[in-house]
Design a protein around this motif. Structure first.
Motif, PDB file in Angstrom:
ATOM      1  N   VAL A  55       0.852  -1.197   0.000  1.00 54.93           N
ATOM      2  CA  VAL A  55       0.000   0.000   0.000  1.00 54.93           C
ATOM      3  C   VAL A  55       0.886   1.244   0.000  1.00 54.93           C
ATOM      4  O   VAL A  55       2.087   1.176   0.256  1.00 54.93           O
ATOM      5  N   ILE A  56       0.261   2.404  -0.306  1.00 54.18           N
ATOM      6  CA  ILE A  56       0.925   3.705  -0.112  1.00 54.18           C
ATOM      7  C   ILE A  56       0.287   4.289   1.146  1.00 54.18           C
ATOM      8  O   ILE A  56      -0.892   4.664   1.135  1.00 54.18           O
ATOM      9  N   VAL A  57       1.042   4.264   2.250  1.00 59.47           N
ATOM     10  CA  VAL A  57       0.477   4.544   3.577  1.00 59.47           C
ATOM     11  C   VAL A  57      -0.256   5.889   3.615  1.00 59.47           C
ATOM     12  O   VAL A  57      -1.370   5.995   4.132  1.00 59.47           O
ATOM     13  N   GLU A  58       0.301   6.910   2.963  1.00 62.10           N
ATOM     14  CA  GLU A  58      -0.339   8.232   3.080  1.00 62.10           C
ATOM     15  C   GLU A  58      -1.731   8.241   2.438  1.00 62.10           C
ATOM     16  O   GLU A  58      -2.575   9.057   2.790  1.00 62.10           O
ATOM     17  N   HIS A  59      -1.975   7.317   1.506  1.00 59.56           N
ATOM     18  CA  HIS A  59      -3.325   7.262   0.893  1.00 59.56           C
ATOM     19  C   HIS A  59      -4.378   6.863   1.917  1.00 59.56           C
ATOM     20  O   HIS A  59      -5.571   7.022   1.672  1.00 59.56           O
ATOM     21  N   LEU A  60      -3.915   6.250   3.022  1.00 57.27           N
ATOM     22  CA  LEU A  60      -4.858   5.729   4.031  1.00 57.27           C
ATOM     23  C   LEU A  60      -4.877   6.597   5.280  1.00 57.27           C
ATOM     24  O   LEU A  60      -5.469   6.206   6.297  1.00 57.27           O
ATOM     25  N   ALA A  61      -4.274   7.789   5.213  1.00 58.29           N
ATOM     26  CA  ALA A  61      -4.072   8.614   6.416  1.00 58.29           C
ATOM     27  C   ALA A  61      -5.390   8.907   7.146  1.00 58.29           C
ATOM     28  O   ALA A  61      -5.474   8.754   8.373  1.00 58.29           O
ATOM     29  N   SER A  62      -6.448   9.246   6.404  1.00 58.60           N
ATOM     30  CA  SER A  62      -7.698   9.637   7.090  1.00 58.60           C
ATOM     31  C   SER A  62      -8.330   8.430   7.786  1.00 58.60           C
ATOM     32  O   SER A  62      -8.874   8.553   8.885  1.00 58.60           O
ATOM     33  N   LEU A  63      -8.242   7.251   7.166  1.00 58.21           N
ATOM     34  CA  LEU A  63      -8.798   6.036   7.803  1.00 58.21           C
ATOM     35  C   LEU A  63      -7.975   5.672   9.027  1.00 58.21           C
ATOM     36  O   LEU A  63      -8.530   5.379  10.103  1.00 58.21           O
ATOM     37  N   ILE A  64      -6.662   5.723   8.883  1.00 59.51           N
ATOM     38  CA  ILE A  64      -5.774   5.379  10.015  1.00 59.51           C
ATOM     39  C   ILE A  64      -6.095   6.279  11.199  1.00 59.51           C
ATOM     40  O   ILE A  64      -6.257   5.815  12.335  1.00 59.51           O
ATOM     41  N   ASP A  65      -6.290   7.556  10.919  1.00 62.81           N
ATOM     42  CA  ASP A  65      -6.583   8.521  12.001  1.00 62.81           C
ATOM     43  C   ASP A  65      -7.904   8.175  12.692  1.00 62.81           C
ATOM     44  O   ASP A  65      -8.014   8.178  13.920  1.00 62.81           O
ATOM     45  N   LYS A  66      -8.910   7.807  11.910  1.00 61.09           N
ATOM     46  CA  LYS A  66     -10.236   7.464  12.459  1.00 61.09           C
ATOM     47  C   LYS A  66     -10.171   6.190  13.292  1.00 61.09           C
ATOM     48  O   LYS A  66     -10.776   6.083  14.357  1.00 61.09           O
ATOM     49  N   LEU A  67      -9.437   5.199  12.770  1.00 63.65           N
ATOM     50  CA  LEU A  67      -9.330   3.923  13.518  1.00 63.65           C
ATOM     51  C   LEU A  67      -8.612   4.156  14.851  1.00 63.65           C
ATOM     52  O   LEU A  67      -8.998   3.607  15.888  1.00 63.65           O
ATOM     53  N   LYS A  68      -7.595   5.021  14.848  1.00 56.00           N
ATOM     54  CA  LYS A  68      -6.893   5.339  16.106  1.00 56.00           C
ATOM     55  C   LYS A  68      -7.848   6.068  17.070  1.00 56.00           C
ATOM     56  O   LYS A  68      -7.918   5.753  18.258  1.00 56.00           O
ATOM     57  N   GLU A  69      -8.635   6.983  16.505  1.00 55.56           N
ATOM     58  CA  GLU A  69      -9.588   7.741  17.346  1.00 55.56           C
ATOM     59  C   GLU A  69     -10.592   6.782  17.997  1.00 55.56           C
ATOM     60  O   GLU A  69     -11.031   6.984  19.124  1.00 55.56           O
ATOM     61  N   ALA A  70     -10.890   5.683  17.296  1.00 51.95           N
ATOM     62  CA  ALA A  70     -11.840   4.682  17.821  1.00 51.95           C
ATOM     63  C   ALA A  70     -11.159   3.738  18.808  1.00 51.95           C
ATOM     64  O   ALA A  70     -11.807   2.837  19.364  1.00 51.95           O
ATOM     65  N   GLY A  71      -9.835   3.941  19.021  1.00 50.66           N
ATOM     66  CA  GLY A  71      -9.137   3.159  20.030  1.00 50.66           C
ATOM     67  C   GLY A  71      -8.281   2.033  19.505  1.00 50.66           C
ATOM     68  O   GLY A  71      -7.617   1.337  20.266  1.00 50.66           O
ATOM     69  N   LEU A  72      -8.263   1.839  18.183  1.00 48.08           N
ATOM     70  CA  LEU A  72      -7.485   0.721  17.627  1.00 48.08           C
ATOM     71  C   LEU A  72      -6.001   1.065  17.585  1.00 48.08           C
ATOM     72  O   LEU A  72      -5.622   2.217  17.438  1.00 48.08           O
ATOM     73  N   GLN A  73      -5.192   0.037  17.682  1.00 48.21           N
ATOM     74  CA  GLN A  73      -3.737   0.212  17.535  1.00 48.21           C
ATOM     75  C   GLN A  73      -3.398   0.046  16.040  1.00 48.21           C
ATOM     76  O   GLN A  73      -3.798  -0.956  15.433  1.00 48.21           O
ATOM     77  N   ILE A  74      -2.679   1.041  15.515  1.00 48.72           N
ATOM     78  CA  ILE A  74      -2.283   0.941  14.100  1.00 48.72           C
ATOM     79  C   ILE A  74      -0.759   1.062  14.026  1.00 48.72           C
ATOM     80  O   ILE A  74      -0.179   1.971  14.631  1.00 48.72           O
TER      81      ILE A  74
END
Ligand code: EPZ
Length: 429
Positions: free
Chosen positions: A257-276
Motif C-alpha cells: 500500500v501507499i500509507v499516506e493514501h490511508l491517512a484519514s482512515l488510520i486517524d479514524k481507527l486510532k480515534e476509535a481506540g485501535l492500535q495501528i
C-alpha cells in the motif's frame, strides 16, 4: 445466482496484499487510446468485473486491447482505424465508461455517447464534465439519452470546477493533453487516482503539472506515445481489509500500500481506540480492549473517502457508544443501512446522516448486496456476526474486490462462494 456464505465470530489474523487500484486503472486504460505510436503496457491491473467491462467497451469501439490475467497486464496497441460509437448497454452498465469521452474527443471530431446512468448511490450527473468540454470548444448537444459532441476546434481553457469531481477532472485532463494551448483546472479532485492518471499521461509525453493540488496546469502536445506503466495500489480495497481486521477484533497487516493514501482512515481507527502500526509499504491493525464510537464525515481527498463509508459504518455498529456518519459526497449512499439492521444493528438514517448505537454483537442473517461498497460492508458485518450470513447479489462485490474470498480465507475467515460459474482464472480477454 452466486452467493456468499459466511460463518462469523472468528478474528481475522495474518497478512494480505492489496491489488492494483480499480479507480486508477479504469481511466488509465481509457487514456491508453491516446497513444498513436507504440503500444501501452499496463501492469498491476486487478482482475475485476469493472476492468473487464472497460476492456469490452474499448474492444467494441475497435481498440486493439488484451488482458493477460495471469500477468495482471493490459496491452493496448495503437490503431489508425477510426473508432466506432460506444455501445449503449456498456456505457449504461458502468458509469466509469463515460471516461472514454475525454480521450475520444482527442481522436475523433464527432462523438455520440450514451448518457451514463445513475446508480444505487446517487443521481451522478455529468454537468461538470460537459461544462469543461464546452469551455474547450466542444459543441455539445444532448438528445434522446445521448451526448453528441463535435470537437473540431478543441483548445485549452481555464476551467473552474464547482465541486472537485474525480471523473470530471480525469475526463477534462484527458481531453486537454493534446488540445491546442494551455488548460488550467481550478478546484480539481485531488485523489491519488488523479495523480496516477497524470503520471501515466506524462509517461506518454504529456505536459501536466499540479495533479494532487488545487490547480492542474496542462500544456497541449502534438502527440503521445506508448509506455509501460504500473498502476498504484487500491487504497479502498486496502482500507476494507484493515476494517475487516478491526471489526473481527483480529490483527491484520495489509501490504503493498501507499500509507499516506490511508491517512484519514488510520486517524479514524486510532480515534476509535485501535492500535495501528505502519511500515514503508504496509499498515497493520491490532485489536484493542474496546472500540469506541466516533463521528465520521466523508469528504473529497484528503478527507475521509466516501468509498470507505459503508465499511466503517459496519465497524461502528459493533463499537461502544453512539456514532454519526455523514455522507457528504453522494445523495443516496445508505442502502447498506436496512441490510445491517437485519443483522441486528441499531442504526438509522436522518437525511445524509447515519446514526449508529453500537452493540456488542451482530447476528448472521440473509442479506442482499445493494451496491459495491455496501456489499463489502455486509461481508465485514458477516465476518463479525455470530452465526451464518448469506449475501446474495455478490456480482456487485466482484466489481471491485479481486479474489475476495481467497484473501479472507487466507486471513482465517470462513467465507465460501456458492454457485460459482466456472470462469477460467487466467483466461486472456
Ligand atoms: C469516482 O466516481 C469513483 N469511481 C467513485 O468510486 C468515488 O466514490 C467517487 O469518485 C468519489 O470519490 C471511479 O473512479 C471509477 P465524482 P465519480 O464525479 O468520478 C457529483 C467506487 O465505489 N458530480 O467525484 O463518478 C456527483 O453526483 C466508486 O469505487 C456532479 O454533480 O465521482 C457526486 O455527488 C463509487 N456533477 C460528487 O460530484 C458532475 O459532473 C462526486 O462525484 C460530476 C459529479
Amino acid at each position: 445466482m452466486e452467493y456468499f456464505l459466511i460463518e462469523g465470530g472468528k478474528p481475522l489474523n495474518g497478512s494480505v496484499r492489496a491489488s492494483g487500484s480499480k479507480n486508477a486503472a479504469l481511466p488509465i486504460i481509457a487514456a491508453s487510446i491516446l497513444s498513436t505510436t507504440n503500444k501501452v503496457v499496463l501492469k498491476n491491473i486487478p482482475m475485476l468485473k469493472d476492468i473487464e467491462t472497460m476492456i469490452e467497451l474499448l474492444k467494441s469501439i475497435n481498440v486493439d486491447i488484451k488482458f493477460n490475467k495471469s500477468r495482471k497486464e493490459v496491452i493496448v496497441k495503437p490503431t489508425t482505424s477510426s473508432y466506432k460509437e460506444p455501445p449503449y448497454e456498456l456505457v449504461r452498465k458502468m458509469r466509469a465508461s463515460f471516461n472514454i469521452m475525454g480521450p475520444l474527443l482527442t481522436r475523433k471530431n464527432k462523438i455520440r455517447i450514451p448518457f451514463p446512468g445513475g446508480c444505487a448511490i446517487g443521481t451522478r450527473p455529468i454537468d461538470l464534465h460537459l461544462k469543461g468540454f464546452a469551455m474547450m470548444g466542444v459543441k455539445i448537444d444532448i438528445n434522446s439519452g445521448y451526448v453528441l459532441a463535435n470537437s473540431k476546434h478543441l483548445h485549452g481553457s481555464e476551467i473552474y470546477l464547482d465541486l472537485p469531481s474525480v471523473g470530471a477532472t480525469e475526463n477534462i485532463m484527458m481531453a486537454a493533453v493534446m488540445a491546442k494551448g494551455k488548460t488550467i483546472i481550478r478546484n480539481p479532485a485531488r485523489e491519488p487516482e488523479i495523480v496516477d492518471l497524470a503520471n501515466f499521461l506524462n509517461s506518454m509525453g504529456a505536459d501536466i503539472e499540479g495533479a494532487g493540488s488545487d490547480t492542474i496546469r496542462i500544456r497541449g502536445v502534438n502527440s503521445l506515445t506508448g509506455c509501460t506503466y504500473r498502476v498504484m495500489p487500491d487504497r479502498i480495497e486496502a482500507g476494507t481489509y484493515l476494517i475487516a481486521g478491526a471489526i473481527t477484533r483480529g490483527k491484520v497487516k495489509v501490504t503493498n500500500v501507499i500509507v499516506e493514501h490511508l491517512a484519514s482512515l488510520i486517524d479514524k481507527l486510532k480515534e476509535a481506540g485501535l492500535q495501528i502500526v505502519t511500515g514503508a509499504n504496509w499498515v497493520e491493525v491490532r485489536p484493542c480492549k474496546e472500540i469506541k464510537g466516533v463521528n465520521v464525515k466523508t469528504l473529497p481527498y484528503p478527507g475521509f473517502p466516501t468509498d470507505l463509508q459503508s465499511q466503517i459504518v459496519a465497524l461502528l455498529c459493533t463499537a461502544k457508544g453512539t456514532s454519526i456518519v455523514t455522507e457528504s459526497i453522494f445523495d443516496k449512499r445508505t442502502a447498506h443501512v436496512p441490510e445491517l439492521k437485519r443483522m441486528g444493528a441499531d442504526i438509522s438514517v436522518d437525511g445524509n446522516n447515519i446514526i449508529i448505537n453500537g452493540r456488542k454483537k451482530l447476528t448472521g442473517a440473509e442479506v442482499i448486496a445493494p451496491d459495491l461498497r455496501a456489499g463489502a460492508s455486509l461481508v465485514l458485518a458477516g465476518l463479525a456476526a455470530e452465526g451464518t450470513t448469506k449475501i446474495s447479489d455478490i456480482f456487485h462485490i466482484d466489481r471491485g474486490y479481486e479474489n475476495i474470498e481467497e484473501k479472507i480465507q487466507k486471513l482465517g475467515g470462513h467465507i465460501k462462494r456458492i454457485g460459482k460459474e466456472s470462469v477460467p482464472k487466467a483466461a486472456n480477454i
